[in-house]
Design an enzyme around this catalytic site. Structure first.
Site, mmCIF file in Angstrom:
data_model
loop_
_atom_site.group_PDB
_atom_site.id
_atom_site.type_symbol
_atom_site.label_atom_id
_atom_site.label_comp_id
_atom_site.label_asym_id
_atom_site.label_seq_id
_atom_site.Cartn_x
_atom_site.Cartn_y
_atom_site.Cartn_z
ATOM 1 N N ASP A 47 0.640 -1.150 0.085
ATOM 2 C CA ASP A 47 -0.130 -0.121 0.000
ATOM 3 C C ASP A 47 0.945 1.361 0.099
ATOM 4 O O ASP A 47 2.027 1.175 0.118
ATOM 5 C CB ASP A 47 -0.882 -0.102 1.231
ATOM 6 C CG ASP A 47 -0.314 0.090 2.483
ATOM 7 O OD1 ASP A 47 0.970 0.227 2.512
ATOM 8 O OD2 ASP A 47 -0.828 -0.230 3.470
ATOM 9 N N SER A 48 0.413 2.300 0.020
ATOM 10 C CA SER A 48 1.046 3.544 0.097
ATOM 11 C C SER A 48 1.723 4.042 1.126
ATOM 12 O O SER A 48 2.592 4.826 1.240
ATOM 13 C CB SER A 48 0.272 4.781 -0.722
ATOM 14 O OG SER A 48 -0.821 5.162 0.374
ATOM 15 N N ASP B 140 -7.933 -6.754 -0.274
ATOM 16 C CA ASP B 140 -7.034 -7.197 0.811
ATOM 17 C C ASP B 140 -7.735 -6.661 1.968
ATOM 18 O O ASP B 140 -8.500 -5.883 2.107
ATOM 19 C CB ASP B 140 -5.704 -6.328 0.588
ATOM 20 C CG ASP B 140 -6.088 -4.801 1.055
ATOM 21 O OD1 ASP B 140 -6.398 -3.973 0.151
ATOM 22 O OD2 ASP B 140 -5.585 -4.569 2.102
ATOM 23 N N CYS C 55 -8.399 -28.696 9.539
ATOM 24 C CA CYS C 55 -9.442 -29.591 9.244
ATOM 25 C C CYS C 55 -9.235 -30.797 8.891
ATOM 26 O O CYS C 55 -9.973 -31.948 9.116
ATOM 27 C CB CYS C 55 -10.315 -28.949 8.327
ATOM 28 S SG CYS C 55 -10.990 -27.336 8.945
HETATM 29 ZN ZN LIG Z 1 -9.873 -25.611 7.429
#
Ligand SMILES: [Zn+2]
Length: 362
Positions: free
Chosen positions: A77-78, A261, A319
């Site tokens: 970013d700036s 973002d 997971c």
């Molecule tokens: Zn996950």
């Protein structure tokens, strides 16, 4: 633009989501972890890196990507958002002038942060996409103040472009980063349009949604998003700066935005807030459906007997390997690995979201 191309010659499909690796790292995980979540790129913060690292460190490593051994895309970013937040806070010493932003990070230190300085640092960082310094329109600005911020934003964009062209004139096109300007104007749609048209004329690879994307009733400001998208040309990168929530990303994508973002997935992860798709297989995910996901609160005592994964849809490290009970335990004892696993999971949620949007585009 059809693809995002990095300075190293890699190509990525749009849309892309860049989680914030503010100081060249995403808290609790390393570059290999990020890679494994299938996240195509990260965003680093120009102002923070400029404060933390010396220019010679950046130069020695030939850019921030090499420093953090990150092989994907990287954007910066700036630094304007941080600098403006310091200055526009009431009671702070500092001011925004036509030359640039003047402020005092400590009693003895004075910094003049100019549009040219921002470009210079970002070129040294060697990021694939850089943003010009802009004057943030405050959300409560009246029309006159909003107009002033727009004029200054246009003026600074012109200076940035001139400086960028001068500094990169010996580089072939493939070795130049994308240059992005920011559309300001707050809630005033005529000002947003005017700003977009002026910036388009100066010539940039893309345009960002500047200011707070929240309207007076506290909802996401899709009106401004639409105005920006409709006035920056068909072939531009359109960047939802700091956006955002999954449903906002989908909403902006529908309006033509292709880059996002946000700190949300990584910050939420550290606060035990995980994102899960409301369906039972990855093929059945429909991100255009209302309430396509929900939050999962990972640290509750009652989870200590739950042997199931956080999400059956997700193929991340957490997971595919560990139970809800184990994650709850890690959070409850305050182990750093809880932050790592939760962050990895939320980043995979966002990378799946991008995969689904890419698929839906056909
Ligand atoms: Zn996950």
């Amino acid at each position: 633009v059809k693809y995002f191309k990095t300075l190293k010659g890699k190509r990525y499909n749009f849309p892309m989501f860049f989680p914030d690796a503010t100081r060249g790292v995403i808290r609790a995980i390393d570059s290999k972890d990020i890679e494994d979540t299938k996240t195509p790129g990260v965003l680093v913060n120009t102002y923070h890196l400029f404060q933390e690292l010396e220019e010679k460190t950046i130069k020695k490593f030939n850019g921030i990507s090499k420093f953090m051994d990150w092989k994907g895309a990287i954007v910066s970013d700036s630094g304007g958002f941080q600098v403006m937040s310091i200055v526009k806070k009431s009671g702070s010493r500092g001011e925004v002038t036509d030359e640039g932003v003047i402020f005092y990070p400590t009693r003895k230190r004075k910094i003049i942060f100019t549009p040219e300085k921002s470009i210079e640092i970002q070129l040294a960082l060697k990021t694939d996409m850089i943003v010009v310094l802009d004057d943030f329109t405050p959300s409560n600005a009246d029309k006159k103040t909003a107009k002033e911020t727009v004029e200054r934003t246009i003026d600074w964009a012109k200076r940035s472009k001139d400086y960028f062209d001068k500094k990169t004139k010996n580089l072939i096109k493939a070795k130049k980063p994308y240059l992005i300007a920011v559309v300001q104007g707050g809630k005033y749609q005529a000002l947003r349009k005017y700003c977009a048209e002026k910036l388009l004329k100066i010539g940039f690879d893309g345009f960002g949604y500047g200011g707070w994307p929240i309207n007076e009733s506290g909802d996401f400001d899709y009106k401004s998003a639409r105005t920006i998208s409709e006035n920056v040309g068909k072939d531009s990168i359109v960047w939802g700066l700091g956006i955002g929530k999954p449903e906002e990303i989908v909403g902006c994508f529908k309006l033509g935005f292709n880059v996002f973002d946000c700190v949300l997935p990584t910050r939420d992860a550290r606060h035990k807030r995980l994102y899960i798709y409301n369906t039972d297989s990855i093929d059945k995910i429909d991100v255009y459906k209302d309430k396509f996901y929900s939050f999962y609160s990972a640290g509750k005592r009652s989870l200590l007997n739950d042997n199931s994964p956080v999400s059956r849809v997700c193929d991340c490290l957490l997971c595919s390997r560990y139970s809800r009970a184990y994650l709850a335990h890690l959070f409850r004892i305050g182990d750093i690995s809880a932050h790592r696993l939760a962050t990895i999971h939320n980043l995979r949620f966002y990378s799946i979201l991008m995969e689904k949007l890419i698929e839906s585009r056909g």
